[in-house]
Design an enzyme around this catalytic site. Structure first.
Site, PDB file in Angstrom:
ATOM      1  N   ASP A  15       0.878  -1.147   0.000  1.00 32.66           N
ATOM      2  CA  ASP A  15       0.000   0.000   0.000  1.00 32.66           C
ATOM      3  C   ASP A  15       0.928   1.212   0.000  1.00 32.66           C
ATOM      4  O   ASP A  15       2.129   1.083   0.279  1.00 32.66           O
ATOM      5  CB  ASP A  15      -0.890  -0.019   1.248  1.00 32.66           C
ATOM      6  CG  ASP A  15      -1.841   1.158   1.319  1.00 32.66           C
ATOM      7  OD1 ASP A  15      -2.385   1.548   0.267  1.00 32.66           O
ATOM      8  OD2 ASP A  15      -2.036   1.692   2.421  1.00 32.66           O
ATOM      9  N   ASP A  17      -0.009   5.010   1.141  1.00 27.60           N
ATOM     10  CA  ASP A  17      -0.205   5.919   2.270  1.00 27.60           C
ATOM     11  C   ASP A  17      -0.246   5.142   3.578  1.00 27.60           C
ATOM     12  O   ASP A  17      -1.017   4.200   3.728  1.00 27.60           O
ATOM     13  CB  ASP A  17      -1.510   6.701   2.091  1.00 27.60           C
ATOM     14  CG  ASP A  17      -1.445   7.631   0.893  1.00 27.60           C
ATOM     15  OD1 ASP A  17      -0.512   8.438   0.842  1.00 27.60           O
ATOM     16  OD2 ASP A  17      -2.326   7.539   0.017  1.00 27.60           O
TER      17      ASP A  17
END
Length: 180
Positions: A15, A17
């Site tokens: 991922d 953020d």
């Protein structure tokens, strides 16, 4: 207990953020401005569900809104707000040490926001990525991580996923058929 634990995976799906960069300040400020602009109640305390696509948030909050308009505004707000964007410890060294064909970013951010954040953080833009606007169904649906595994030519169960948000964890669990 001493020694190393060695685990082998075909590739790593990150991922963005909260895993590679911290953009929480930008996200919160931008969504509060967006909420105020569109008359969402209590914009000064508005909180979004992190790890979900902006398009999905907009549809829930303002289904009557022109989606392209709402998405353009939140993208512009987030692109302009990078003052406190931070690379998380170890992220740069880790990404630079990995073979580019063995890792991908799988994010709910749009393609534009993914590239903008990585450039602002001075992190490498990977050859392989799945952004929120590249999928029909965003996290927590398994589609993003299944497609990310496909980019590195691997079965989803052969990939290590590095995720921080509840919607992403549910997506990751579903990619290999685990119950949530």
């Amino acid at each position: 207990m001493s020694g190393l634990v060695i685990v082998e995976f075909a590739g790593i799906l990150f991922d963005m953020d909260g895993v590679l960069v911290s953009s929480i300040g930008s996200v919160n400020r931008s969504w509060r401005k967006w909420a105020e602009h569109y008359g969402v109640p209590n914009p000064e305390t508005f909180q979004i569900a992190h790890g979900t696509r902006a398009v999905d948030t907009i549809v829930k909050l303002k289904p009557e809104l022109d989606l392209a308009e709402g998405l353009q505004l939140i993208e512009d707000l987030e692109m302009d707000d990078v003052a406190d964007l931070k690379v998380l410890p170890g992220a740069r060294a880790l990404l630079e040490s990995l073979p580019p064909e063995r890792w991908a970013i799988v994010t709910s951010a749009t393609n534009r926001l993914l590239i903008g954040r990585l450039q602002a953080a001075e992190l490498p833009v990977p050859e392989l990525f799945i952004s929120g606007d590249m999928v029909k169904r965003g996290k927590p649906d398994p589609e993003p991580y299944r497609r990310g595994a496909g980019l590195i030519h691997s079965a989803p169960s052969d990939c290590l996923v590095v995720e921080d948000a509840p919607s992403g964890v549910r997506s990751e669990e579903r990619r290999v058929g685990k119950e949530c």
